[in-house]
Design an enzyme around this catalytic site. Sequence first.
Site, PDB file in Angstrom:
ATOM      1  N   ALA A  67      38.431 -38.807  29.561  1.00  0.00           N
ATOM      2  CA  ALA A  67      39.271 -37.648  29.267  1.00  0.00           C
ATOM      3  C   ALA A  67      40.381 -37.647  30.313  1.00  0.00           C
ATOM      4  CB  ALA A  67      38.435 -36.379  29.361  1.00  0.00           C
ATOM      5  N   GLY A 112      34.912 -40.055  28.906  1.00  0.00           N
ATOM      6  CA  GLY A 112      35.209 -39.773  27.497  1.00  0.00           C
ATOM      7  C   GLY A 112      35.453 -41.035  26.679  1.00  0.00           C
ATOM      8  N   GLU A 115      32.100 -42.199  25.795  1.00  0.00           N
ATOM      9  CA  GLU A 115      31.591 -41.234  24.810  1.00  0.00           C
ATOM     10  C   GLU A 115      32.202 -41.474  23.432  1.00  0.00           C
ATOM     11  OE1 GLU A 115      32.573 -38.046  27.757  1.00  0.00           O
ATOM     12  OE2 GLU A 115      30.681 -37.228  27.041  1.00  0.00           O
ATOM     13  N   GLU A 135      31.657 -39.193  35.540  1.00  0.00           N
ATOM     14  CA  GLU A 135      32.012 -37.778  35.701  1.00  0.00           C
ATOM     15  C   GLU A 135      31.413 -37.170  36.962  1.00  0.00           C
ATOM     16  OE1 GLU A 135      31.093 -39.181  32.841  1.00  0.00           O
ATOM     17  OE2 GLU A 135      32.321 -38.410  31.186  1.00  0.00           O
TER      18      GLU A 135
HETATM   19  N1  CAA Z   1      42.827 -39.551  33.265  1.00  0.00           N
HETATM   20  C1  CAA Z   1      44.138 -39.560  33.618  1.00  0.00           C
HETATM   21  N2  CAA Z   1      44.742 -40.618  34.187  1.00  0.00           N
HETATM   22  C2  CAA Z   1      43.979 -41.728  34.408  1.00  0.00           C
HETATM   23  C3  CAA Z   1      42.615 -41.785  34.055  1.00  0.00           C
HETATM   24  C4  CAA Z   1      42.026 -40.634  33.453  1.00  0.00           C
HETATM   25  N3  CAA Z   1      40.766 -40.589  33.057  1.00  0.00           N
HETATM   26  N4  CAA Z   1      42.144 -43.002  34.413  1.00  0.00           N
HETATM   27  C5  CAA Z   1      43.165 -43.671  34.955  1.00  0.00           C
HETATM   28  N5  CAA Z   1      44.279 -42.908  34.957  1.00  0.00           N
HETATM   29  C6  CAA Z   1      45.610 -43.238  35.448  1.00  0.00           C
HETATM   30  C7  CAA Z   1      45.607 -43.256  36.993  1.00  0.00           C
HETATM   31  O1  CAA Z   1      45.744 -41.950  37.517  1.00  0.00           O
HETATM   32  C8  CAA Z   1      46.803 -44.144  37.254  1.00  0.00           C
HETATM   33  O2  CAA Z   1      47.975 -43.371  37.094  1.00  0.00           O
HETATM   34  P1  CAA Z   1      49.155 -43.402  38.217  1.00  0.00           P
HETATM   35  O3  CAA Z   1      49.732 -44.788  38.058  1.00  0.00           O
HETATM   36  O4  CAA Z   1      50.066 -42.309  37.787  1.00  0.00           O
HETATM   37  O5  CAA Z   1      48.488 -43.207  39.560  1.00  0.00           O
HETATM   38  C9  CAA Z   1      46.771 -45.144  36.104  1.00  0.00           C
HETATM   39  O6  CAA Z   1      45.955 -44.566  35.091  1.00  0.00           O
HETATM   40  C10 CAA Z   1      46.109 -46.471  36.501  1.00  0.00           C
HETATM   41  O7  CAA Z   1      44.849 -46.177  37.072  1.00  0.00           O
HETATM   42  P2  CAA Z   1      44.411 -46.630  38.548  1.00  0.00           P
HETATM   43  O8  CAA Z   1      45.589 -46.749  39.434  1.00  0.00           O
HETATM   44  O9  CAA Z   1      43.300 -45.725  39.003  1.00  0.00           O
HETATM   45  O10 CAA Z   1      43.852 -48.089  38.213  1.00  0.00           O
HETATM   46  P3  CAA Z   1      42.716 -48.895  38.984  1.00  0.00           P
HETATM   47  O11 CAA Z   1      42.727 -50.269  38.439  1.00  0.00           O
HETATM   48  O12 CAA Z   1      42.831 -48.712  40.460  1.00  0.00           O
HETATM   49  O13 CAA Z   1      41.331 -48.183  38.525  1.00  0.00           O
HETATM   50  C11 CAA Z   1      39.809 -47.185  36.953  1.00  0.00           C
HETATM   51  C12 CAA Z   1      40.951 -48.197  37.174  1.00  0.00           C
HETATM   52  C13 CAA Z   1      38.537 -47.651  37.691  1.00  0.00           C
HETATM   53  C14 CAA Z   1      39.544 -47.102  35.480  1.00  0.00           C
HETATM   54  C15 CAA Z   1      40.256 -45.800  37.530  1.00  0.00           C
HETATM   55  O14 CAA Z   1      41.520 -45.473  36.956  1.00  0.00           O
HETATM   56  C16 CAA Z   1      39.337 -44.663  37.232  1.00  0.00           C
HETATM   57  O15 CAA Z   1      38.288 -44.538  37.879  1.00  0.00           O
HETATM   58  N6  CAA Z   1      39.699 -43.789  36.258  1.00  0.00           N
HETATM   59  C17 CAA Z   1      38.991 -42.570  35.994  1.00  0.00           C
HETATM   60  C18 CAA Z   1      37.691 -42.818  35.297  1.00  0.00           C
HETATM   61  C19 CAA Z   1      36.962 -41.506  35.100  1.00  0.00           C
HETATM   62  O16 CAA Z   1      36.582 -40.846  36.039  1.00  0.00           O
HETATM   63  N7  CAA Z   1      36.756 -41.118  33.840  1.00  0.00           N
HETATM   64  C20 CAA Z   1      36.121 -39.879  33.509  1.00  0.00           C
HETATM   65  C21 CAA Z   1      37.147 -38.823  33.246  1.00  0.00           C
HETATM   66  S1  CAA Z   1      36.456 -37.202  33.047  1.00  0.00           S
HETATM   67  C22 CAA Z   1      35.785 -37.217  31.500  1.00  0.00           C
HETATM   68  O17 CAA Z   1      35.893 -38.167  30.746  1.00  0.00           O
HETATM   69  C23 CAA Z   1      35.100 -35.930  31.150  1.00  0.00           C
HETATM   70  C24 CAA Z   1      34.474 -35.849  29.840  1.00  0.00           C
HETATM   71  O18 CAA Z   1      33.434 -36.413  29.583  1.00  0.00           O
HETATM   72  C25 CAA Z   1      35.028 -34.979  28.843  1.00  0.00           C
END
Ligand code: CAA
Length: 261
Positions: A67, A112, A115, A135
């Site tokens: 998400a 998400g 999911e 999460e």
């Molecule tokens: N939401 C918004 N933006 C996201 C994102 C997310 N879930 N995942 C990645 N991005 C964005 C980053 O913020 C980054 O943007 P900027 O260039 O503006 O900084 C861009 O995508 C590239 O990501 P990274 O620089 O972090 O890339 P990386 O290679 O260093 O890492 C990754 C990749 C391991 C996937 C890392 O991006 C990450 O951990 N992402 C989040 C994963 C996460 O926590 N997902 C769960 C979200 S909450 C959820 O899903 C709740 C639910 O169940 C409803």
Amino acid sequence: MHSEESVKVREEQSFVEILISRVENLNALNPDVLQSLLLVFEKFERNSQKKVILIKGDGEKAFVAGADIKSMYDLGQRAIADYAELGQRVMRRIECYSMPVIACVNGYALGGGMELALACDLIIASKRSKFGQPEINLGIIPGFGGTQRLLQRIGIGTTRKIVYLGTIIEAEEAYKLGVIDMIVENDKFQEEIEIFARNLSQKAPIALMECKRVLRESTEPNLLMGLRYEVEGFIRAFATDDRKEGMRAFLEKRNAEFKGS
Ligand code: CAA
């Protein structure tokens, strides 16, 4: 390829391919993507000839990285409840679509994103894909059905491990655990998913739809109850200071310091 904002649709004779396309945010699911997915599935459900649907993420890096943390960060209680409900509605719409839906994962499927894959009938992934429900590292719990659909797929022990620890697992490991159904070579990804979709679409459509319906409905009562519990838990966790710290830490690219409040 016909574009509906960040969700693109390509219709072939025997299948439909849906591409989630927000590459700069690793295809994270914001309300716009969720609404578009809902509309696309409703549209194809109304077709007299129902087709197998493939869901993919755009770019080389991610299926869907979760998400959208940026669009969730400032939401109040009412808005986050609406957001979770919308996400759950999309996953149910996919799950209840008449024909099989295949998640075609090439890269990260996290939160998400995992999911979304779990709401599909089958998950095919390239070898370089990675899965996880991270999460917990943001101070929240999965909110789009992940706890429940993972539980149904792989059992409670491994679900606990994945959800409590938030660890990212490689495709090979996900396959061994039963999280995903098929692994393909990275450079054969598109070819293999299309072969699979064509093979599936040659089966007797009414029998295929009945298989899907029977398997879904027989496990539905527990699922529907569990999904309610999940939304409630998600909203409670979202109200905490730890959630604010977890999401702020992600956006500031540092580790979170949780305090239990
Ligand atoms: N939401 C918004 N933006 C996201 C994102 C997310 N879930 N995942 C990645 N991005 C964005 C980053 O913020 C980054 O943007 P900027 O260039 O503006 O900084 C861009 O995508 C590239 O990501 P990274 O620089 O972090 O890339 P990386 O290679 O260093 O890492 C990754 C990749 C391991 C996937 C890392 O991006 C990450 O951990 N992402 C989040 C994963 C996460 O926590 N997902 C769960 C979200 S909450 C959820 O899903 C709740 C639910 O169940 C409803």
